[in-house]
Design an enzyme around this catalytic site. Structure first.
Site: not given
Ligand code: RB5
Length: 146
Positions: A11-12, A66, A68, A99, A133-134
């Site tokens: 985004d901006h 973005c 954050t 993982h 296992r993952h």
């Protein structure tokens, strides 16, 4: 890089960091497609999360930015085929691949600088999923999507 191509969008609030990451990818001849936004003008991060998510397949990775990294990662993770990991340090970028088999990296354009961002991108696109296992855990995520 483990896949053929990277799709990148923001985004901006992520625009400036996205442009710098694009220059980095260009410099190292890493194939990518910039899906926008293409200006500083205010826009809505879900639009770019949804656009990029619709393009991702087994041959590609995504990078979403973005302010954050939070909103855009939440929106991307609404898509069935997307495992989007918001990473602000190296170990998370590595473990998201090893993982979680994450296929999209989310970054906070207002939180991290270009040097760290490039480091996270390098780790993310070059680190293999460990499977074993993952695998079962990822299947359980997919089985429970509504
Ligand atoms: C835009 O101002 C900002 O809210 C957005 O980029 C993002 O940080 C949301 O999670």
């Amino acid at each position: 890089m483990l896949r053929e191509k990277i799709f990148i969008a923001s985004d901006h609030a992520g625009f400036e960091l996205k442009e710098k990451i694009c220059s980095f990818l260009e410099k190292y001849d890493i194939a990518f497609e910039n899906l926008g936004t293409h200006t500083n003008e205010c826009c809505d991060y879900p639009d770019f999360a949804h656009l990029l998510s619709s393009k991702i397949d087994e041959k590609s990775f995504g990078i979403l930015i973005c302010g954050t990294g939070i909103g855009i990662s939440i929106a991307a993770n609404r898509h069935k085929n997307i495992r989007c990991a918001l990473c602000n340090e190296s170990l998370s970028a590595s473990l998201a691949r090893r993982h979680n088999d994450a296929n999209v990296l989310a970054l906070g354009g207002r939180l991290i600088g270009i040097e760290l961002a490039c480091e996270l991108v390098k780790i993310f696109i070059n680190t293999k999923f460990e499977g074993n296992r993952h695998m079962k855990r990822i299947q359980k995520i997919e089985e429970n999507q509504c």
